[in-house]
Design a protein around this motif. Sequence first.
Motif, PDB file in Angstrom:
ATOM      1  N   ARG A   1      13.217   6.240  12.660  1.00 42.97           N
ATOM      2  CA  ARG A   1      12.231   6.953  13.479  1.00 42.97           C
ATOM      3  C   ARG A   1      12.355   6.406  14.891  1.00 42.97           C
ATOM      4  O   ARG A   1      12.073   5.236  15.136  1.00 42.97           O
ATOM      5  CB  ARG A   1      10.823   6.732  12.941  1.00 42.97           C
ATOM      6  CG  ARG A   1      10.656   7.271  11.532  1.00 42.97           C
ATOM      7  CD  ARG A   1       9.274   7.067  11.048  1.00 42.97           C
ATOM      8  NE  ARG A   1       8.487   8.214  11.539  1.00 42.97           N
ATOM      9  CZ  ARG A   1       7.244   8.441  11.213  1.00 42.97           C
ATOM     10  NH1 ARG A   1       6.604   7.598  10.446  1.00 42.97           N
ATOM     11  NH2 ARG A   1       6.608   9.495  11.670  1.00 42.97           N
ATOM     12  N   SER A   2      12.812   7.264  15.787  1.00 43.87           N
ATOM     13  CA  SER A   2      13.065   6.822  17.147  1.00 43.87           C
ATOM     14  C   SER A   2      13.045   8.001  18.096  1.00 43.87           C
ATOM     15  O   SER A   2      13.416   9.113  17.714  1.00 43.87           O
ATOM     16  CB  SER A   2      14.442   6.129  17.206  1.00 43.87           C
ATOM     17  OG  SER A   2      14.801   5.836  18.531  1.00 43.87           O
ATOM     18  N   ARG A   3      12.664   7.739  19.329  1.00 41.11           N
ATOM     19  CA  ARG A   3      12.712   8.781  20.357  1.00 41.11           C
ATOM     20  C   ARG A   3      14.117   8.916  20.930  1.00 41.11           C
ATOM     21  O   ARG A   3      14.438   9.927  21.530  1.00 41.11           O
ATOM     22  CB  ARG A   3      11.731   8.471  21.478  1.00 41.11           C
ATOM     23  CG  ARG A   3      10.278   8.622  21.030  1.00 41.11           C
ATOM     24  CD  ARG A   3       9.332   8.271  22.129  1.00 41.11           C
ATOM     25  NE  ARG A   3       9.454   6.832  22.384  1.00 41.11           N
ATOM     26  CZ  ARG A   3       8.920   6.182  23.392  1.00 41.11           C
ATOM     27  NH1 ARG A   3       8.216   6.824  24.271  1.00 41.11           N
ATOM     28  NH2 ARG A   3       9.069   4.890  23.522  1.00 41.11           N
TER      29      ARG A   3
ATOM     30  N   SER B   1      18.820   9.471  16.837  1.00 41.26           N
ATOM     31  CA  SER B   1      18.595  10.601  15.934  1.00 41.26           C
ATOM     32  C   SER B   1      18.926  10.246  14.487  1.00 41.26           C
ATOM     33  O   SER B   1      18.172  10.543  13.573  1.00 41.26           O
ATOM     34  CB  SER B   1      19.446  11.782  16.391  1.00 41.26           C
ATOM     35  OG  SER B   1      19.389  12.826  15.472  1.00 41.26           O
TER      36      SER B   1
ATOM     37  N   ARG C   1      19.855  11.235  20.291  1.00 39.23           N
ATOM     38  CA  ARG C   1      19.237  12.555  20.449  1.00 39.23           C
ATOM     39  C   ARG C   1      19.905  13.394  21.528  1.00 39.23           C
ATOM     40  O   ARG C   1      19.837  14.621  21.491  1.00 39.23           O
ATOM     41  CB  ARG C   1      17.743  12.419  20.720  1.00 39.23           C
ATOM     42  CG  ARG C   1      17.025  11.825  19.521  1.00 39.23           C
ATOM     43  CD  ARG C   1      15.573  12.207  19.464  1.00 39.23           C
ATOM     44  NE  ARG C   1      14.945  11.571  18.304  1.00 39.23           N
ATOM     45  CZ  ARG C   1      14.900  12.084  17.096  1.00 39.23           C
ATOM     46  NH1 ARG C   1      15.438  13.252  16.857  1.00 39.23           N
ATOM     47  NH2 ARG C   1      14.313  11.434  16.102  1.00 39.23           N
TER      48      ARG C   1
ATOM     49  N   SER D   1      11.350  -0.470  17.998  1.00 37.76           N
ATOM     50  CA  SER D   1      12.077   0.394  18.928  1.00 37.76           C
ATOM     51  C   SER D   1      13.569   0.308  18.612  1.00 37.76           C
ATOM     52  O   SER D   1      14.262  -0.593  19.098  1.00 37.76           O
ATOM     53  CB  SER D   1      11.831  -0.027  20.379  1.00 37.76           C
ATOM     54  OG  SER D   1      12.665   0.726  21.246  1.00 37.76           O
TER      55      SER D   1
END
Length: 82
Positions: free
Chosen positions: A20-22, A25, A41, A64
């Motif tokens: 789970r990360s901004r 991906s 991403r 993070s």
Amino acid sequence: MPIVPENQTEVHEMQELQVRSRIVSSVYFDPNDGRLRIVFRNGEERIFDKVPERSALELVSAPSPGNYYIDHIRTRFRRVAA
């Protein structure tokens, strides 16, 4: 994604690790040879060689994953592709 390490004919299947990360991906890891594939991403990919399983698991469980990649993966392991 099958990976054939240099000078070997054996094919290993990489395992997808949930992340789970901004920024990150997808993460794939092969515990047989330590290949770590990180898909960002923005579409970029990085593949690293001889990464310990512990480091791969710490990446995907980090608060993070993007920062973990920068601090613990990017400059510590040999990048082999992408």
